[in-house]
Design a protein around this motif. Sequence first.
Motif, short mmCIF file in Angstrom:
data_model
loop_
_atom_site.label_atom_id
_atom_site.label_comp_id
_atom_site.label_asym_id
_atom_site.label_seq_id
_atom_site.Cartn_x
_atom_site.Cartn_y
_atom_site.Cartn_z
N ALA A 1 0.76 -1.38 -0.04
CA ALA A 1 0.11 0.18 0.08
C ALA A 1 1.18 1.28 -0.04
N PRO A 2 1.35 1.72 -1.18
CA PRO A 2 2.29 2.76 -1.46
C PRO A 2 1.83 3.90 -0.65
N VAL A 3 2.81 4.88 -0.17
CA VAL A 3 2.48 6.30 0.37
C VAL A 3 3.24 6.93 -0.58
N PRO A 4 1.87 7.74 -1.18
CA PRO A 4 2.30 8.49 -2.29
C PRO A 4 3.17 9.83 -2.07
N PRO A 5 3.91 10.37 -2.91
CA PRO A 5 4.81 11.58 -2.77
C PRO A 5 3.64 12.96 -2.18
N ALA A 6 2.76 12.82 -2.55
CA ALA A 6 1.72 14.04 -2.03
C ALA A 6 1.42 13.79 -0.60
N ARG A 7 1.65 12.71 -0.13
CA ARG A 7 1.28 12.59 1.44
C ARG A 7 2.49 12.61 2.42
N ARG A 8 3.84 13.02 1.82
CA ARG A 8 5.03 12.90 2.68
C ARG A 8 5.78 14.12 2.27
N VAL A 9 6.73 14.57 3.39
CA VAL A 9 7.37 15.65 3.33
C VAL A 9 8.82 15.00 3.98
N LEU A 10 9.90 15.93 3.52
CA LEU A 10 10.97 15.63 4.18
C LEU A 10 11.62 16.68 5.04
N ALA B 1 14.28 18.55 5.43
CA ALA B 1 15.52 19.08 4.22
C ALA B 1 16.14 20.12 4.96
N LEU B 2 17.32 20.35 5.18
CA LEU B 2 17.96 21.47 5.45
C LEU B 2 19.08 21.89 4.21
N GLY B 3 19.88 20.80 3.59
CA GLY B 3 21.01 21.24 2.85
C GLY B 3 20.40 21.22 1.48
N PRO B 4 21.16 21.62 0.22
CA PRO B 4 20.67 21.41 -1.12
C PRO B 4 20.41 20.35 -1.37
N ARG B 5 20.91 19.28 -1.26
CA ARG B 5 20.80 17.92 -1.81
C ARG B 5 19.41 17.54 -1.42
N MET B 6 19.34 17.30 -0.06
CA MET B 6 17.77 16.92 0.70
C MET B 6 16.90 17.78 0.06
N LEU B 7 16.91 18.94 -0.10
CA LEU B 7 15.94 20.12 -0.80
C LEU B 7 15.50 19.63 -2.06
N THR B 8 16.43 19.22 -2.92
CA THR B 8 16.23 18.66 -4.22
C THR B 8 15.55 17.46 -4.12
N LEU B 9 15.74 16.34 -3.40
CA LEU B 9 15.20 15.41 -3.21
C LEU B 9 13.73 15.57 -2.65
N ALA B 10 13.57 16.26 -1.89
CA ALA B 10 12.08 16.71 -1.41
C ALA B 10 11.25 17.10 -2.53
N SER C 1 8.68 14.23 -3.02
CA SER C 1 7.89 14.45 -1.92
C SER C 1 6.89 15.68 -2.14
N ALA C 2 6.08 15.95 -1.39
CA ALA C 2 5.21 16.97 -1.33
C ALA C 2 6.02 18.49 -1.10
N GLY C 3 7.10 18.18 -0.38
CA GLY C 3 7.87 19.42 0.11
C GLY C 3 8.80 19.40 1.06
N ALA C 4 9.06 20.10 2.06
CA ALA C 4 9.93 20.18 3.05
C ALA C 4 9.50 20.70 4.40
N HIS C 5 9.84 20.18 5.43
CA HIS C 5 9.63 20.79 6.62
C HIS C 5 10.84 20.85 7.61
N PRO C 6 11.50 21.92 7.22
CA PRO C 6 13.05 22.36 7.94
C PRO C 6 12.66 22.85 9.16
N TYR C 7 13.67 22.53 10.24
CA TYR C 7 13.61 22.76 11.49
C TYR C 7 14.84 23.76 12.01
N LEU C 8 14.56 24.73 12.95
CA LEU C 8 15.70 25.50 13.51
C LEU C 8 16.23 26.37 12.28
N VAL C 9 15.60 27.11 11.60
CA VAL C 9 16.04 27.70 10.32
C VAL C 9 15.52 29.29 10.47
N THR C 10 16.40 30.03 9.76
CA THR C 10 16.23 31.40 9.60
C THR C 10 15.33 31.95 8.41
#
Length: 290
Positions: free
Chosen positions: A132-141, A143-152, A156-165
Amino acid sequence: MTQEAEQGIGRVGVWNSRLSSDDREFQDENREAAAELDELGYGAIWLGGSPGVARAVPLLAATRRISVATGILSIWNQTADEVAQDVAGLDPDQAGRFVLGLGVSHAPMTEGYARPYAKMVEFLDGLDSAAAPVPPARRVLAALGPRMLTLAADRSAGAHPYLVTVEHVAQSRAALGPGKLLAPELGVILDPDRARAHATARAALAVYLRLPNYVNNWRRLGFTDEDFADGGSTRLLDALFAIGDTTTVRTRVAAFHEAGADHVALQALRHDGALPREEWRELAAAVPLS
């Protein structure tokens, strides 16, 4: 950001670790608090502390409208198949309000930590190929750095970065491109006593100053060893946290949105560590939630 995503989590939510606790002592208040957050008009509850999908179930059951997200489930704690099974097992009437937030955690906190980017790619592949796949639209990463943001952006639907400016929010929007969800966390300390507020911020920041993923991200933003000494410089604290009154928070939330955030997850911090229900009420009255 897609219209579907904006309708799903709104413009402002809350981030809290206590709400993900499975301690029986907290269960009744957690459900009551979640129901109140729903009534106050927040768009999403982000469950801190690397919660599994099961931690969202009581809060989904206690609410009628608000989304509930894992913020962030560590991909080292479960297999992709196990997570996909847990998502598939959610009540069908509530599953549409669940968001799967995923992160690679940190070497000092994870035994066998190696090649985190490759591990995330492998995990996403597992979610795609699960029974039972979890589609990209239902997940976020997380992501802080450039590579992980690109992967997000790609997986995935996008990014949820923590402790950022604010600057990082703008950089993240540029990396994600248009149409992708950007939902940063923002620490909030409603305290007119700046010395005490900074002490609260330093207490919250202490564990993260020992984690290379965060420190390296702050270095990319121009902070130096001087900013990381003695619990964090005033410059670092004021960049990472909204400290002061509700006007300060409203201004910072607006700056996050102007920099490209679709949704801002407010983590209200108290010097006594209690569940910040009064702060959530104050913020709901002061910050535009939609």
